[in-house]
Design an enzyme around this catalytic site. Structure first.
Site, mmCIF file in Angstrom:
data_model
loop_
_atom_site.group_PDB
_atom_site.id
_atom_site.type_symbol
_atom_site.label_atom_id
_atom_site.label_comp_id
_atom_site.label_asym_id
_atom_site.label_seq_id
_atom_site.Cartn_x
_atom_site.Cartn_y
_atom_site.Cartn_z
ATOM 1 N N GLY A 69 0.809 -1.208 0.000
ATOM 2 C CA GLY A 69 0.000 0.000 0.000
ATOM 3 C C GLY A 69 0.846 1.263 0.000
ATOM 4 O O GLY A 69 0.542 2.233 -0.704
ATOM 5 N N THR A 70 1.912 1.255 0.796
ATOM 6 C CA THR A 70 2.748 2.455 0.897
ATOM 7 C C THR A 70 3.368 2.800 -0.455
ATOM 8 O O THR A 70 3.364 3.961 -0.878
ATOM 9 C CB THR A 70 3.843 2.242 1.957
ATOM 10 O OG1 THR A 70 3.212 2.063 3.227
ATOM 11 C CG2 THR A 70 4.783 3.434 2.033
ATOM 12 N N ASN A 104 -8.119 4.192 8.582
ATOM 13 C CA ASN A 104 -7.529 3.007 9.213
ATOM 14 C C ASN A 104 -7.552 3.053 10.734
ATOM 15 O O ASN A 104 -7.368 2.038 11.387
ATOM 16 C CB ASN A 104 -6.095 2.811 8.719
ATOM 17 C CG ASN A 104 -5.218 4.014 8.980
ATOM 18 O OD1 ASN A 104 -5.500 5.114 8.528
ATOM 19 N ND2 ASN A 104 -4.172 3.812 9.750
ATOM 20 N N GLN A 110 -7.853 -0.222 3.621
ATOM 21 C CA GLN A 110 -8.775 -0.823 4.593
ATOM 22 C C GLN A 110 -10.149 -1.122 3.994
ATOM 23 O O GLN A 110 -11.068 -1.514 4.720
ATOM 24 C CB GLN A 110 -8.938 0.096 5.816
ATOM 25 C CG GLN A 110 -7.675 0.297 6.629
ATOM 26 C CD GLN A 110 -7.174 -0.974 7.321
ATOM 27 O OE1 GLN A 110 -7.873 -1.986 7.392
ATOM 28 N NE2 GLN A 110 -5.954 -0.923 7.830
ATOM 29 N N SER A 121 -3.571 -3.141 -0.555
ATOM 30 C CA SER A 121 -2.508 -4.025 -0.095
ATOM 31 C C SER A 121 -3.024 -5.451 0.107
ATOM 32 O O SER A 121 -4.207 -5.647 0.374
ATOM 33 C CB SER A 121 -1.989 -3.455 1.227
ATOM 34 O OG SER A 121 -1.158 -4.386 1.850
ATOM 35 N N THR A 147 11.594 -7.974 -11.038
ATOM 36 C CA THR A 147 10.976 -9.264 -11.320
ATOM 37 C C THR A 147 9.742 -9.450 -10.445
ATOM 38 O O THR A 147 9.778 -9.181 -9.243
ATOM 39 C CB THR A 147 11.986 -10.401 -11.074
ATOM 40 O OG1 THR A 147 13.118 -10.165 -11.915
ATOM 41 C CG2 THR A 147 11.398 -11.759 -11.393
ATOM 42 N N CYS A 155 1.517 1.350 12.309
ATOM 43 C CA CYS A 155 2.689 1.962 11.676
ATOM 44 C C CYS A 155 3.191 3.170 12.437
ATOM 45 O O CYS A 155 4.307 3.595 12.272
ATOM 46 C CB CYS A 155 2.363 2.389 10.255
ATOM 47 S SG CYS A 155 1.665 1.068 9.287
#
Lengths: 383, 372
Positions: free
Chosen positions: B70-71, B145, B175, B194, B232, B317
């Site tokens: 997500g970040t 969140n 979320q 995410s 990759t 976080c």
């Protein structure tokens, strides 16, 4: 031509008849610090020589021995044959390529065909021919190339000096117990006692769940930063949560910290005596916080009989931070984990608590039982 | 252990992981390889991409780029879209957006923050008033969140585009994806989410972009993901993401209804003399944030851990900061902020667990207050 490291020691030569003991401990400590690196350690006239290591690990070895107390200074040099040709080859490797310099020779082997002055002059002359940007200055040179002609047909050449940690070999001045908190001060206090040759064991108090696992991890990190100096690789933690809760519930709020510290000292003393440790060590500095006034220190001392060493007692915070940075502990010390939970901190702690008041408040608690209970939570961490 | 910190991360779904792992172990070829093995992997990735996209958007109108999470998705969207003028967001964003906006400011883009209400939802009128002809980006979190508050991004995006059709509208959907029904409208240019919040592994995320939207890469290299995200492909993570999502979406609305009932049940069982409610009742069914005023949330979370329950203290976080930035913006005082606990559910959450957790939360808060 073999790369070697020459180690000079600090105060051991002062130790008269005990010199043998000091040297033995010193050699042992050097060996411990070099654990995991192949090498040989030999004593030569008044110095130690590290030989037979892989050249690529030179810096790592230098870094480790620079932290061993008792090391005054060290030099990386070459062990070579004693012919002038070989000495010159070695000198070429260690000499600077520009600036001012001189050559200083020490000749233990007095039958050598040239005397010290002659060797210095000869090597110096050849170096100038090799490196035209070099100039001789015998009074205040920027660099000195040292030549050591030994008795067994070999010679040492080296140039730069690395600074050692100084002090005395750890293990020559008894054993103490450091109360380590996770802040800036206590690791420095431990460092300073180890520097005077004391074996420093570590005791940490936590109050989980009011403090978190991160705080404990942080203390382990600090202990690891200290261990190249102290050569100690274990730490004991004791949980004082119950004590904090009891104090909070039953005693005057302004004595919160004072009373907790008395418990910590009692627990530490019990632990020290059980483990053959001869004193307590703290990072207290006079007047730094409310609990570190002379009255505060007195109230803690009153509950123990072992001496309490406070090597930082006369230091300013800046001086302590400077030392903390030098040890490499500062960045870890200032990580944001609470070592002692702030939820218990009173708004106005007593600055000059009277002993009679402290004892009266403490009388509300079952001190003996709380100490026993806390000691039972002792947990040993090896790293 | 009763795990009620699913907004922080979720337990990987074993079936999805086993399926992904089987494929990835057997088909370890580089998806870019020009022989058959590489093609087989690349085909499977394409399938995963299409499936994931189809749950929330029309594949004819949107595309999906895989990222590391997500970040990264948020950062790519923000630094791609906001290059000049001003950028507008809310005071209720996740750190991934808020910190990226701080960096925008360093790079000379003016940043504007719209206030949030006491639940953490943005004041849409205030947001609109910050948008002008120089606005290059508007970013609005979909589900907050820390509180579960819901922003009506479709409606906000429509109003934003009506005011400035050239600016980019993005939303952080970390979320919401796999938890609430989402259908991206044409006014939404970018949507970030995410994998590990819905039962897949950490380390995979996605950025959905409107087709024809010109997105710039954040990471340059071998040109994977249509040159939008080189490196990759994380085959295991991506397949696991797709398989976990498949399960979540198959029962999305039933799960939502059940968890909403659990959320209210938990709130009803909590001692209202000890806890105050922060989460809105119309918010995400997956999050109930409360505050044990006067207690310390992080201490409570450790006390609960000892009692066999894992709950969060707001955003995982940013749990190293004393007070939540977002909840401060909601207008709560220090006493409330100190006591915040975020209980977050997953479809695996069982009714008995809710009852047990409620009792233990009451007991822990009571114990804390008695002791202190």
């Amino acid at each position: 031509m073999e790369r070697v490291i020459i180690i000079r020691y600090a105060e051991i030569h002062l130790k008269g008849k005990n010199r043998g003991f000091f040297e033995h401990v010193f050699a042992n400590n050097l060996e411990r610090s070099l654990r995991g690196i192949r090498h040989e350690l030999h004593r030569t006239s008044g110095r130690w020589l590290i030989e037979k290591f892989e050249e690529t690990r030179t810096e790592e070895i230098a870094e480790r021995i620079s932290k061993v107390f008792g090391v005054h200074s060290y030099s990386v040099g070459y062990l070579i044959g004693s012919s002038m040709e070989e000495i010159f080859e070695g000198a070429k490797l260690v000499a600077p390529h520009e600036g001012t310099f001189k050559v200083e020779t020490h000749r233990a082997y007095k039958q050598y065909p040239l005397n010290s002055m002659e060797i210095s002059a000869e090597i110096g002359g050849r170096l100038i021919e090799t490196y035209p940007a070099l100039r001789v200055d015998v009074h205040s040179p920027q660099h000195t190339v040292y030549v050591d002609v030994r008795e067994n047909g070999s010679a040492l050449v080296f140039c730069a000096f690395g600074e050692g940690a100084g002090g005395m070999p750890v293990g020559t001045s008894g054993k103490g117990l450091l109360l380590i908190s996770g802040g800036i001060d206590s690791p420095v206090a431990g460092y300073m006692m180890a520097k005077r040759g004391m074996t420093v064991e570590l005791l940490h108090f936590h109050s989980y769940p009011y403090t978190n696992e991160g705080a404990k991890e942080k203390v382990v990190s600090l202990a690891k930063i200290l261990s190249p100096y102290t050569l100690v690789t274990r730490l004991t933690t004791v949980k004082v949560t119950k004590i904090q809760e009891e104090i909070h519930a039953k005693c005057a709020a302004e004595l919160n910290v004072t009373l907790l510290r008395r418990f910590m000292f009692r627990i530490a003393e019990r632990f020290a005596k059980e483990h053959g440790l001869q004193c307590l060590i703290t990072g207290e500095s006079l007047g730094q916080v409310a609990s570190q006034t002379i009255e505060g220190l007195t109230s803690s001392n009153a509950v123990v009989s072992l001496p309490v060493l406070r090597p930082l007692v006369g230091f300013d915070k800046e001086e302590i931070i400077l030392r903390s940075r030098k040890i490499g502990a500062y960045e870890t010390s200032v990580l944001p984990f609470e070592d002692c939970c702030t939820v218990f901190l009173p708004e106005h702690p007593a600055i000059r608590p009277a002993l009679s008041f402290i004892e009266e408040e403490e009388g509300k608690l079952n001190v003996q039982a709380l100490v026993e209970e806390a000691l039972a939570t002792a947990e040993k961490i090896e790293f | 252990m009763i795990y009620l910190d699913n907004a922080a991360t979720t337990r990987p779904d074993e079936e999805a992981l086993a399926r992904a792992q089987r494929f990835a172990s057997e088909n370890y070829f580089n998806p870019s390889a020009s022989y058959g093995g590489g093609f087989a992997v690349s085909a499977r990735l394409k399938e995963a991409r299409e499936n994931l996209l189809s749950y929330i958007a029309d594949p004819a109108k949107f595309e999906l780029v895989f990222t590391s999470g997500g970040t990264e998705s948020d950062n790519q969207a923000i630094f791609s879209a906001a290059r000049r003028g001003n950028a507008v967001t809310t005071a209720g964003e996740h750190a991934a957006v808020e910190r990226a906006f701080a960096e925008l400011k360093n790079r000379g883009v003016e940043t504007r923050f719209a206030p949030v209400d006491r639940y953490g939802a943005v004041d849409a009128d205030a947001l609109l008033s910050l948008v002008d002809e120089k606005t290059s980006l508007v970013s609005v979190i979909h589900v907050n969140n820390e509180t579960g508050a819901l922003n009506d991004i479709a409606a906000i995006a429509r109003r934003v585009k009506a005011k400035n059709p050239r600016c980019v509208f993005m939303s952080d959907g970390v979320q919401s994806f796999g938890k609430i029904l989402v259908r991206l409208t044409q006014e939404i240019d970018l949507y970030a989410f995410s994998a590990h919040k819905i039962g897949a592994l950490k380390g995979t995320g996605a950025l959905v972009k409107r087709k024809n939207f010109s997105l710039a890469p954040l990471i340059h290299g071998g040109g994977q993901e249509g040159n939008l995200r080189s490196g990759t492909e994380n085959v295991l993570g991506i397949l696991d993401f797709a398989y976990a999502a498949e399960k979540k979406f198959s029962s999305l609305s039933e799960d939502g209804k059940r968890l909403k009932r659990y959320r209210e049940m938990l709130w009803d069982m909590l001692d209202h003399g000890l806890f105050m409610r922060i989460s809105p009742s119309e918010g995400s069914p997956y999050i109930l944030t409360v505050s044990a005023e006067g207690a310390r949330g992080e201490v409570l979370s450790r006390m609960l851990w000892e009692r066999g329950i894992a709950v969060g203290t707001g955003s995982a976080c940013s749990s190293k900061r004393r007070f939540s930035r977002v909840l401060t913006a909601c207008g709560y005082g220090e006493k409330t902020l100190d006591g915040v606990l975020r209980v977050s559910f997953s479809p695996e959450t069982a009714e008995e667990e809710i009852c047990f957790a409620a009792n233990e939360m009451n007991a822990a808060a009571k114990e804390f207050k008695e002791k202190l």
